[in-house]
Enzyme design. Structure first.
Site, PDB file in Angstrom:
ATOM      1  N   TYR A  55       0.826  -1.207   0.000  1.00 36.18           N
ATOM      2  CA  TYR A  55       0.000   0.000   0.000  1.00 36.18           C
ATOM      3  C   TYR A  55       0.862   1.260   0.000  1.00 36.18           C
ATOM      4  O   TYR A  55       1.555   1.574   0.969  1.00 36.18           O
ATOM      5  CB  TYR A  55      -0.932   0.021   1.205  1.00 36.18           C
ATOM      6  CG  TYR A  55      -1.871  -1.167   1.298  1.00 36.18           C
ATOM      7  CD1 TYR A  55      -2.186  -1.935   0.181  1.00 36.18           C
ATOM      8  CD2 TYR A  55      -2.439  -1.525   2.510  1.00 36.18           C
ATOM      9  CE1 TYR A  55      -3.040  -3.026   0.268  1.00 36.18           C
ATOM     10  CE2 TYR A  55      -3.304  -2.605   2.618  1.00 36.18           C
ATOM     11  CZ  TYR A  55      -3.591  -3.360   1.497  1.00 36.18           C
ATOM     12  OH  TYR A  55      -4.444  -4.432   1.603  1.00 36.18           O
ATOM     13  N   HIS A 127       0.411 -11.906   0.915  1.00 35.27           N
ATOM     14  CA  HIS A 127      -0.552 -11.067   0.202  1.00 35.27           C
ATOM     15  C   HIS A 127      -1.067 -11.735  -1.075  1.00 35.27           C
ATOM     16  O   HIS A 127      -2.242 -11.633  -1.417  1.00 35.27           O
ATOM     17  CB  HIS A 127       0.114  -9.724  -0.121  1.00 35.27           C
ATOM     18  CG  HIS A 127      -0.848  -8.597  -0.301  1.00 35.27           C
ATOM     19  ND1 HIS A 127      -0.474  -7.282  -0.217  1.00 35.27           N
ATOM     20  CD2 HIS A 127      -2.174  -8.572  -0.561  1.00 35.27           C
ATOM     21  CE1 HIS A 127      -1.515  -6.494  -0.414  1.00 35.27           C
ATOM     22  NE2 HIS A 127      -2.563  -7.249  -0.639  1.00 35.27           N
ATOM     23  N   SER A 206     -13.148  -5.153   1.211  1.00 37.14           N
ATOM     24  CA  SER A 206     -14.120  -4.534   0.300  1.00 37.14           C
ATOM     25  C   SER A 206     -15.551  -4.959   0.614  1.00 37.14           C
ATOM     26  O   SER A 206     -16.302  -5.369  -0.274  1.00 37.14           O
ATOM     27  CB  SER A 206     -13.774  -4.851  -1.162  1.00 37.14           C
ATOM     28  OG  SER A 206     -12.551  -4.288  -1.530  1.00 37.14           O
ATOM     29  N   PRO A 207     -15.974  -4.856   1.884  1.00 38.68           N
ATOM     30  CA  PRO A 207     -17.323  -5.302   2.240  1.00 38.68           C
ATOM     31  C   PRO A 207     -18.435  -4.454   1.636  1.00 38.68           C
ATOM     32  O   PRO A 207     -19.577  -4.917   1.524  1.00 38.68           O
ATOM     33  CB  PRO A 207     -17.328  -5.210   3.774  1.00 38.68           C
ATOM     34  CG  PRO A 207     -16.307  -4.165   4.087  1.00 38.68           C
ATOM     35  CD  PRO A 207     -15.236  -4.340   3.057  1.00 38.68           C
ATOM     36  N   ARG A 210     -16.377  -2.129  -2.933  1.00 41.83           N
ATOM     37  CA  ARG A 210     -15.519  -1.040  -3.428  1.00 41.83           C
ATOM     38  C   ARG A 210     -16.302   0.266  -3.582  1.00 41.83           C
ATOM     39  O   ARG A 210     -16.085   1.029  -4.520  1.00 41.83           O
ATOM     40  CB  ARG A 210     -14.822  -1.452  -4.715  1.00 41.83           C
ATOM     41  CG  ARG A 210     -13.966  -2.716  -4.528  1.00 41.83           C
ATOM     42  CD  ARG A 210     -13.121  -3.046  -5.739  1.00 41.83           C
ATOM     43  NE  ARG A 210     -12.399  -4.293  -5.558  1.00 41.83           N
ATOM     44  CZ  ARG A 210     -11.199  -4.408  -4.956  1.00 41.83           C
ATOM     45  NH1 ARG A 210     -10.625  -3.327  -4.481  1.00 41.83           N
ATOM     46  NH2 ARG A 210     -10.600  -5.575  -4.833  1.00 41.83           N
ATOM     47  N   GLY A 211     -17.212   0.478  -2.619  1.00 40.67           N
ATOM     48  CA  GLY A 211     -17.997   1.703  -2.585  1.00 40.67           C
ATOM     49  C   GLY A 211     -19.327   1.615  -3.294  1.00 40.67           C
ATOM     50  O   GLY A 211     -20.206   2.467  -3.080  1.00 40.67           O
ATOM     51  N   PHE A 212     -19.519   0.616  -4.145  1.00 43.28           N
ATOM     52  CA  PHE A 212     -20.752   0.488  -4.930  1.00 43.28           C
ATOM     53  C   PHE A 212     -21.981   0.445  -4.026  1.00 43.28           C
ATOM     54  O   PHE A 212     -23.025   1.040  -4.341  1.00 43.28           O
ATOM     55  CB  PHE A 212     -20.685  -0.778  -5.788  1.00 43.28           C
ATOM     56  CG  PHE A 212     -21.953  -1.090  -6.524  1.00 43.28           C
ATOM     57  CD1 PHE A 212     -22.337  -0.354  -7.629  1.00 43.28           C
ATOM     58  CD2 PHE A 212     -22.777  -2.136  -6.118  1.00 43.28           C
ATOM     59  CE1 PHE A 212     -23.513  -0.641  -8.313  1.00 43.28           C
ATOM     60  CE2 PHE A 212     -23.942  -2.448  -6.792  1.00 43.28           C
ATOM     61  CZ  PHE A 212     -24.315  -1.692  -7.893  1.00 43.28           C
TER      62      PHE A 212
END
Length: 335
Positions: A55, A127, A206-207, A210-212
């Site tokens: 990151y 990872h 990403s629960p 991813r923002g959707f």
């Protein structure tokens, strides 16, 4: 906040992913904002912080170390190795490289310890499984790091149930981290059950899809380096098809009395006790909103309606590009 088991550690059921402060969805947030976010999370009872060497090519670990080192005894620290920035051409430009060789993992761990300003990392993930290196070799090296006192527990990211079992036979795996949400159901094929069988936690990144499932998005307005630009679900014609799922979803959130983001996280919390949602954000208001999912109660009827509305059959497009799909080891649905 309710507590759940993360390998040998008891942590807040909802953690904080520290990718967004410097990587993936746009420019890094200002350092003062990142500091406020991390300290607010700690004050709100978050005790599971997750970062990685990848990151920001070390920037996330550096910020986490700078801000949280003095509070080290108040939280469980997770980081990752096996995928990081490397100066391949010797021109000072770092590029993402997957490398699971034991010597690389050892060196990455030492660098992470320095950036994180700690003597030990609680949970250290591979990872990505480097498919050029037997997973037993990579996991064996991580086991050696436990014995050396550099890390306390071993995890894997984006692996299949078969790879998980191979790795677990080499050294006990405490957690598996993979994308999981209403619109990414791949873990339901096998790895969720495999984690339960071996006693490993499942960390769902990403629960909010991813923002959707959280906020109004416009893919055309994404930053040039936003990783979602390469994800099929955010591109035509899939984006238009997926937008049609939102009115029904938001209606259920209104019925329950929570925000759409909270609904997506609460759905995971209700799925199984060994699942730990890991939302990420650079925004303090979103952090507080996400944490509020802890108090959302969902009936079996609501769970069934959500499952029927958004799933692998109703979502359009793959979660990753062809290149990214080749790099992961997760099961995929047939057809």
């Amino acid at each position: 906040m309710q507590q759940r088991q993360l390998g040998p550690f008891k942590v807040s059921a909802i953690g904080l992913g520290c990718m967004n402060i410097c990587h993936a969805y746009g420019p890094p947030v200002p350092e003062a904002q990142a500091e406020r976010l991390l300290l607010t999370a700690l004050d709100e009872g978050v005790t599971h912080f997750d970062t990685a060497a990848l990151y920001g090519f070390g920037a996330s670990e550096t910020i986490v170390g700078k801000v949280l080192a003095k509070h080290r005894n108040r939280f469980t620290l997770a980081s990752k190795c096996g995928m990081q920035g490397v100066d391949v051409k010797g021109d000072g430009q770092l590029v993402r490289v997957i490398d699971g060789r034991p010597e690389t993992l050892r060196a990455t761990c030492e660098a992470s310890l320095r950036r994180l300003r700690t003597d030990v990392i609680d949970l250290y993930y591979l990872h990505r499984w480097d498919k050029q290196v037997p997973v037993e070799e990579s996991v064996g090296a991580l086991g050696d790091l436990v014995r050396a006192g550099k890390i306390r527990a071993v995890g894997l990211s984006e692996v299949s149930a078969a790879t998980l079992r191979k790795a677990h036979a080499e050294y006990p795996i405490s957690a598996v981290q993979t994308e999981y949400s209403l619109w990414t159901r791949n873990p339901e094929i096998a790895v969720l059950d495999a984690c339960r069988e071996i006693g490993a936690a499942f960390v769902a990144f990403s629960p909010t899809a991813r923002g959707f499932l959280a906020i109004d998005l416009d893919p055309e307005a994404f930053d040039a380096k936003d990783i979602r630009r390469a994800m099929p679900r955010f591109t035509p014609p899939h984006w238009a098809a997926n937008q049609r799922l939102l009115p029904g979803y938001r209606a259920i959130a209104a019925e329950v009395g929570c925000t759409p983001a909270q609904l997506s996280i609460a759905w995971l919390l209700h799925k199984a006790p060994h699942i730990l949602p890991l939302p990420g954000t650079g925004n303090v208001d979103h952090l507080r909103e996400n944490n509020g999912a802890d108090g959302v109660k969902l009936s079996s009827d609501v769970m069934q309606r959500l499952d029927a509305l958004i799933n692998q059959r109703t979502v359009s497009g793959n979660r990753y590009s062809e290149q990214s799909n080749r790099e992961v080891d997760t099961e995929v649905f047939a057809g």
